[in-house]
Design a protein around this motif. Structure first.
Motif, PDB file in Angstrom:
ATOM      1  N   ALA A  60       1.265  -1.607   0.078  1.00 29.04           N
ATOM      2  CA  ALA A  60      -0.571   0.198  -0.691  1.00 29.04           C
ATOM      3  C   ALA A  60       1.172   1.032  -0.074  1.00 29.04           C
ATOM      4  O   ALA A  60       0.856   1.673  -0.514  1.00 29.04           O
ATOM      5  CB  ALA A  60      -0.852   0.124   1.187  1.00 29.04           C
ATOM      6  N   GLY A  61       1.722   1.491   0.940  1.00 29.20           N
ATOM      7  CA  GLY A  61       2.776   2.359   1.301  1.00 29.20           C
ATOM      8  C   GLY A  61       3.392   2.726   0.057  1.00 29.20           C
ATOM      9  O   GLY A  61       3.824   3.403  -1.177  1.00 29.20           O
ATOM     10  N   GLN A  62       3.836   1.619  -0.686  1.00 37.18           N
ATOM     11  CA  GLN A  62       4.186   1.947  -2.350  1.00 37.18           C
ATOM     12  C   GLN A  62       3.666   2.658  -3.579  1.00 37.18           C
ATOM     13  O   GLN A  62       4.020   3.432  -4.183  1.00 37.18           O
ATOM     14  CB  GLN A  62       4.965   0.503  -3.205  1.00 37.18           C
ATOM     15  CG  GLN A  62       5.849  -0.263  -2.198  1.00 37.18           C
ATOM     16  CD  GLN A  62       7.824   0.738  -1.964  1.00 37.18           C
ATOM     17  OE1 GLN A  62       7.676   1.446  -1.367  1.00 37.18           O
ATOM     18  NE2 GLN A  62       8.124   0.861  -3.167  1.00 37.18           N
ATOM     19  N   ARG A  63       2.142   1.786  -3.372  1.00 35.32           N
ATOM     20  CA  ARG A  63       1.295   2.366  -4.653  1.00 35.32           C
ATOM     21  C   ARG A  63       0.359   3.799  -4.347  1.00 35.32           C
ATOM     22  O   ARG A  63       0.735   4.497  -5.352  1.00 35.32           O
ATOM     23  CB  ARG A  63      -0.027   1.513  -4.830  1.00 35.32           C
ATOM     24  CG  ARG A  63       0.718   0.066  -5.025  1.00 35.32           C
ATOM     25  CD  ARG A  63      -0.522  -0.629  -5.306  1.00 35.32           C
ATOM     26  NE  ARG A  63      -0.578  -2.522  -5.113  1.00 35.32           N
ATOM     27  CZ  ARG A  63       0.007  -2.744  -6.487  1.00 35.32           C
ATOM     28  NH1 ARG A  63       0.637  -2.580  -7.560  1.00 35.32           N
ATOM     29  NH2 ARG A  63       0.163  -4.141  -5.981  1.00 35.32           N
ATOM     30  N   ASN A  64       1.011   3.970  -3.001  1.00 31.93           N
ATOM     31  CA  ASN A  64      -0.110   5.113  -2.932  1.00 31.93           C
ATOM     32  C   ASN A  64       1.382   6.218  -3.084  1.00 31.93           C
ATOM     33  O   ASN A  64       0.730   7.496  -3.593  1.00 31.93           O
ATOM     34  CB  ASN A  64       0.123   5.526  -1.488  1.00 31.93           C
ATOM     35  CG  ASN A  64      -1.884   4.299  -0.858  1.00 31.93           C
ATOM     36  OD1 ASN A  64      -2.356   4.510  -1.501  1.00 31.93           O
ATOM     37  ND2 ASN A  64      -1.616   4.563   0.503  1.00 31.93           N
ATOM     38  N   PHE A  65       2.630   6.349  -2.807  1.00 34.65           N
ATOM     39  CA  PHE A  65       3.746   6.987  -3.224  1.00 34.65           C
ATOM     40  C   PHE A  65       3.849   7.385  -4.547  1.00 34.65           C
ATOM     41  O   PHE A  65       4.162   9.024  -5.004  1.00 34.65           O
ATOM     42  CB  PHE A  65       5.208   5.880  -2.288  1.00 34.65           C
ATOM     43  CG  PHE A  65       6.045   6.738  -3.113  1.00 34.65           C
ATOM     44  CD1 PHE A  65       7.073   7.944  -2.550  1.00 34.65           C
ATOM     45  CD2 PHE A  65       6.518   6.223  -4.489  1.00 34.65           C
ATOM     46  CE1 PHE A  65       7.519   9.120  -3.026  1.00 34.65           C
ATOM     47  CE2 PHE A  65       8.213   7.103  -4.926  1.00 34.65           C
ATOM     48  CZ  PHE A  65       8.428   8.109  -4.108  1.00 34.65           C
TER      49      PHE A  65
END
Length: 286
Positions: A60-65
């Motif tokens: 989730a953190g990678q995609r949101n970044f």
């Protein structure tokens, strides 16, 4: 619909060529690399992709970044992993898709591939993930080892064509190594959220495949510890008719049973029911 593409990668030199070869139609591809030590970055750049770097914390953190910092050309984003491939049928359907203000995203089905064969039965077809969404209106939250959409159900549609998912492209040992980490994440999630009051009702009468699958997982968490791996194998191989997928179906059912065993024992430990595993302090010398 015109889309930009966001791909997550870490040491994916073996998979990126096939993934990117199926994306020659796209004029805006961003790869979020999380510290590859192989040729992943060079391969992405050779295919004309933009590359950004971010240490991996979770999906989730990678995609949101990427959504926050990617500066995409198009409003709609197709999210891929490097071991996933867009088919001609998927592209045809995507090009014909009309954006609507009524929807912020679409759930995309996956065809899991093992030994060159589609696991039509053992692979839990159709299993969905939200992978196509508006750059400003879709964000993800991390749940267990995977991400989920932070959107109301009515704002998400179902995309009719599937992506191909080559989960085992790095070999079965790497799949097993990765799922040891996944088991720990899922055990932590099960311990933090031990029950869903309406899980049985949702599993039987849920409005969509995704909610039913999540409810079945919640029900599995209530089963006695040592029954769960056998129940998972039985469900995949017999109830879901994984035996029709031949040796690939047998192998996958056995692997998922093993994964369920790892998750169960880690959840049991996390709940404090096994006592301390720490070595006692040494006795003080007289």
């Amino acid at each position: 619909m015109k889309v930009s593409i966001l791909i997550l990668a870490h040491n994916e030199a073996a998979n990126l060529p096939s993934c990117l070869a199926a994306l020659t139609w796209c004029d805006d591809i961003l790869v979020i690399d999380s510290g590859s030590t192989d040729d992943s970055v060079a391969i992405a750049q050779a295919h004309g992709c933009r590359v950004m770097h971010r240490p991996f914390d979770n999906f989730a953190g990678q995609r949101n970044f990427g959504l926050d910092e990617g500066g995409f050309k198009h409003d709609w984003i197709l999210h891929l992993d490097a071991d996933e491939v867009v088919t001609p049928a998927f592209l045809t359907t995507l090009e014909a898709l009309q954006p609507t203000e009524a929807l912020d995203a679409w759930r995309v089905p996956f065809k899991t591939m093992l030994f060159g064969k589609w696991l039509r039965h053992a692979g839990m077809w159709p299993a969905y993930q939200v992978r196509l969404g508006h750059a400003k209106r879709l964000r993800f939250v991390q749940v267990g080892h995977g991400q989920r959409e932070a959107l109301p159900t009515e704002r998400v549609g179902d995309f009719p064509e599937a992506l191909l998912h080559y989960s085992f492209s790095h070999g079965l040992k790497r799949w097993l190594d990765k799922h040891v980490r996944y088991a720990a994440d899922e055990a932590a999630e099960m311990t933090a959220n031990p029950s869903q009051p309406d899980a049985l009702k949702t599993a039987l009468f849920g409005s969509d495949a995704t909610s039913r699958r999540r409810a079945v997982k919640a029900l599995a968490g209530r089963m006695p510890l040592f029954w769960r791996p056998f129940a998972r194998f039985f469900y995949i191989y017999i109830v879901r008719r994984g035996f029709l997928d031949g040796r690939a179906g047998l192998a996958y059912a056995f692997m998922l049973g093993t994964y369920e065993a790892m998750t169960a024992i880690l959840a049991f430990e996390a709940a404090g029911r096994m006592g301390s595993n720490r070595m006692p302090p040494p006795e003080t010398a007289a």
